[in-house]
Design a protein around this motif. Structure first.
Motif, PDB file in Angstrom:
ATOM      1  N   SER A 170      -8.766   3.299  12.938  1.00 37.50           N
ATOM      2  CA  SER A 170      -8.771   3.133  11.485  1.00 37.50           C
ATOM      3  C   SER A 170      -9.519   4.256  10.756  1.00 37.50           C
ATOM      4  N   LYS A 203       7.330   3.769   8.007  1.00 40.27           N
ATOM      5  CA  LYS A 203       5.884   3.798   7.757  1.00 40.27           C
ATOM      6  C   LYS A 203       5.259   4.915   8.574  1.00 40.27           C
ATOM      7  N   PHE A 262       2.033   6.411  10.521  1.00 34.78           N
ATOM      8  CA  PHE A 262       0.782   6.040  11.189  1.00 34.78           C
ATOM      9  C   PHE A 262       0.032   7.319  11.583  1.00 34.78           C
ATOM     10  N   PRO A 313       8.140  -0.845  12.112  1.00 35.63           N
ATOM     11  CA  PRO A 313       6.747  -0.514  11.797  1.00 35.63           C
ATOM     12  C   PRO A 313       5.762  -1.632  12.133  1.00 35.63           C
ATOM     13  N   GLU A 314       6.117  -2.890  11.806  1.00 38.46           N
ATOM     14  CA  GLU A 314       5.187  -3.985  12.065  1.00 38.46           C
ATOM     15  C   GLU A 314       4.978  -4.218  13.561  1.00 38.46           C
ATOM     16  N   GLN A 346       2.644  -1.360  14.875  1.00 39.79           N
ATOM     17  CA  GLN A 346       1.238  -1.609  14.549  1.00 39.79           C
ATOM     18  C   GLN A 346       0.579  -2.479  15.611  1.00 39.79           C
ATOM     19  N   ILE A 347       1.292  -3.490  16.069  1.00 37.21           N
ATOM     20  CA  ILE A 347       0.773  -4.365  17.132  1.00 37.21           C
ATOM     21  C   ILE A 347       0.547  -3.566  18.413  1.00 37.21           C
ATOM     22  N   LEU A 375       0.207  -0.302  18.728  1.00 35.56           N
ATOM     23  CA  LEU A 375      -0.815   0.718  18.549  1.00 35.56           C
ATOM     24  C   LEU A 375      -2.207   0.112  18.712  1.00 35.56           C
ATOM     25  N   ASN A 376      -2.383  -1.093  18.193  1.00 37.71           N
ATOM     26  CA  ASN A 376      -3.664  -1.789  18.392  1.00 37.71           C
ATOM     27  C   ASN A 376      -3.919  -2.030  19.879  1.00 37.71           C
TER      28      ASN A 376
END
Length: 335
Positions: free
Chosen positions: A19, A37, A39, A78-79, A82-83, A85-86
């Protein structure tokens, strides 16, 4: 402080790095128009966590003008990225937080990014915790599992279900979307634990789903309707075991659709069901579970006794049921 707490602290620190834009040296454009999106991430982490991203990064020379390297992943939502990437940064993923349909999307995306450890973890989670959901959405699971070589556990799940409990697939919510080759494979199975009339009704149900404009009543079919349904089911009809139907089932469930059957097959069936002395040369054996279905229906009245299924020994391979208990003159019935 135990090892687990140490790992939790490390995971949290790495998520904080994700972040923080100060040390980012790469941007990732995820999705396709209009859902795209951007990142920001760190090449060194992506390089060591994903062999797929490593290959992409190896073709991009590090820029010295201060601009960030950019890569694109148009096939991932994208959503979902994000999961993932975390997970890449923090090494943790709680699948209980997500709908099963989203877990399938995470699985496919993880495979695309060559995150085999995550792929194996998700497959194990699905087979252990989401078996009922997968049965209800079998077509999706089947198409997904055989779409990637890395989904070996899901492939085994599908193969086992098709071999041992294929009747469950007919009850799935997306049965009408089943590919023709899969349907043919299912109706060839000896392990379908259902009456043959149910098999035929499900084949018709699938055929109607492929031709949504048909009338519900075959008496209202046009010639073109029958021809279309015949063409749709031509690969399935040879594997329906019509000779295992009762005369009543044949009359009410098959005769209305006689125009979609090959003429010779229909005439042979008609002869068999009208002539009690006619025995087909190639009568197929009943499917697994048909024994109990048959005996549940048998009720034979003699001049002295009402004989129930509990009084029978039976051999369906020989086509014979014989009364074997408590009677001086056993009865043998050919069928």
């Amino acid at each position: 402080m135990d090892d687990n707490k140490l790992l939790q602290k490390l995971s949290q620190n790495l998520l904080e790095v994700l972040s923080d834009d100060d040390y980012c040296d790469i941007t990732i454009e995820v999705g396709d128009d209009p859902y795209v999106k951007i990142f920001r991430a760190h090449m060194v982490i992506l390089n060591y966590r994903s062999t797929y991203l490593r290959r992409i990064l190896s073709t991009n020379k590090k820029k010295n003008d201060g601009t960030l390297i950019q890569i694109k992943l148009p096939n991932i939502l994208p959503e979902i990225f994000q999961i993932i990437l975390n997970y890449i940064y923090g090494g943790r993923l709680s699948l209980e937080e997500y709908d099963t349909s989203d877990i399938i999307k995470i699985l496919v995306s993880a495979s695309e990014l060559s995150l085999q450890e995550l792929v194996d973890y998700i497959q194990s989670f699905l087979t252990k915790n989401k078996a009922v959901w997968m049965e209800q959405n079998f077509n999706l699971i089947y198409q997904t599992s055989f779409g990637k070589d890395s989904f070996l556990e899901l492939q085994k799940y599908c193969t086992d279900l098709m071999s041992n409990n294929p009747n469950k697939i007919f009850k799935s919510l997306d049965f009408s979307a089943t590919p023709e080759n899969l349907l043919v494979s299912l109706i060839q199975s000896d392990n379908l634990q259902m009456n043959e009339v149910q098999v035929w009704d499900n084949v018709l149900k699938w055929g109607f789903a492929q031709n949504p404009g048909f009338p519900s009543d075959p008496s209202n079919f046009s010639k073109d309707d029958f021809n279309s349904l015949k063409n749709t089911l031509q690969q399935c009809v040879p594997f329906v075991r019509f000779y295992n139907l009762t005369s009543k089932e044949f009359f009410y469930n098959v005769v209305p659709y006689k125009k979609i059957l090959p003429k010779k097959l229909y005439m042979d069936l008609l002869k068999t069901f009208l002539d009690p002395d006619s025995i087909p040369n190639d009568k197929p054996k009943p499917r697994k579970g048909a024994n109990d279905n048959l005996l549940n229906q048998i009720s034979i009245t003699t001049s002295h006794y009402q004989i129930s299924k509990n009084s029978f020994d039976y051999d369906l391979q020989k086509g014979e049921v014989s009364c074997a208990k408590a009677y001086k003159n056993p009865v043998s019935i050919k069928f």
